[in-house]
Write an enzyme that holds these catalytic residues in place. Sequence first.
Site, mmCIF file in Angstrom:
data_model
loop_
_atom_site.group_PDB
_atom_site.id
_atom_site.type_symbol
_atom_site.label_atom_id
_atom_site.label_comp_id
_atom_site.label_asym_id
_atom_site.label_seq_id
_atom_site.Cartn_x
_atom_site.Cartn_y
_atom_site.Cartn_z
ATOM 1 N N HIS A 73 -6.191 1.803 -1.177
ATOM 2 C CA HIS A 73 -6.073 0.355 -1.728
ATOM 3 C C HIS A 73 -4.650 -0.084 -2.327
ATOM 4 C CE1 HIS A 73 -10.305 -0.156 -2.238
ATOM 5 N NE2 HIS A 73 -10.421 1.262 -2.650
ATOM 6 N N TYR A 124 0.743 -1.195 -0.101
ATOM 7 C CA TYR A 124 0.176 -0.139 -0.009
ATOM 8 C C TYR A 124 0.950 1.381 0.049
ATOM 9 C CZ TYR A 124 -3.628 -3.350 1.758
ATOM 10 O OH TYR A 124 -4.548 -4.372 1.943
ATOM 11 N N LYS A 150 -4.018 -4.537 -9.980
ATOM 12 C CA LYS A 150 -2.798 -4.344 -9.181
ATOM 13 C C LYS A 150 -1.760 -4.705 -10.069
ATOM 14 C CE LYS A 150 -5.239 -5.276 -4.921
ATOM 15 N NZ LYS A 150 -5.825 -4.044 -4.855
#
Length: 285
Positions: A230, A222, A261
């Site tokens: 997020h 993070y 991601k």
Amino acid sequence: MADKEEEPSLQVVGVSHCDSAPLLWRMKDLRTVRSLGLVGALLGSLPRTPRQNVRLGRPLLLLPEEERLLAERGVSAISPPGPLDAEGAELRQQVAQFEENLRWSFDEQHILALRDRKSALVRAMSSSRAESGSGGDDEDLRGRLEALEGSFSFPRSALAVQLSTARAGLAYCPEDRTLLLAGVPTGQDPQCNTRYQVFRDLRGRGFYLTSAGKFGGDFLVYPGDPLRFHAHFIAVCLSEDESVAVLDVLAVARLGSNVKKTVLLCSPQSGGGVTYSSLQWSGMV
């Protein structure tokens, strides 16, 4: 990557262990580790709302890397077992004595269990003789008892162990903490060291990390506090000379794309530092 951040000296955190799991119980300890950028995972149910698992309370379960980082910085009240010192030798002697007592208890319980089984066999045969009205043969009884003694097996899982009702894992007595260290992993496994070097480097750069087991990686990374951000990266820790199958690379890259991601392949170098390679899914050619 963010710049290395300096962290102030803080009060010592009391870490308790349940088996090998590092737990924090005191609220001030939770505040301290949070101020250090360590997240952990809450495990306990809330007294007023126990039948739910959305909001959890103390204790806080630390990652092994988080516990090791606390110990390395001198913040943890429990440090990993060190070299062969006087305290460690005394601890090993206590553990050896405990294991010897377990062996002695197992042998004694084996004898008692066999004795009970023989008594049950004698009672059963005596009852059978009484119902049939026959006197029976003592030679037959002796033969059965000898056969039982030769085939009897007392499993180690049936061993009764006396446990102290004193909750040493939640205490802060030095003696209790020292004894509990016997079950704490030393972290000397190569994979543990690889994960820890990556964890320490990313945390030193200001990132927050949590476990990424459900995302197929080692850590979720993070840019700030997980309560506000997020995760941007899924960190996968690999040793410098470790080979990875192409299908595994494709799978983790595809997964990272699906959850929005970036996958980071993190490899600690023998000369110090960590090499990062990012993977992003761009479709099949």
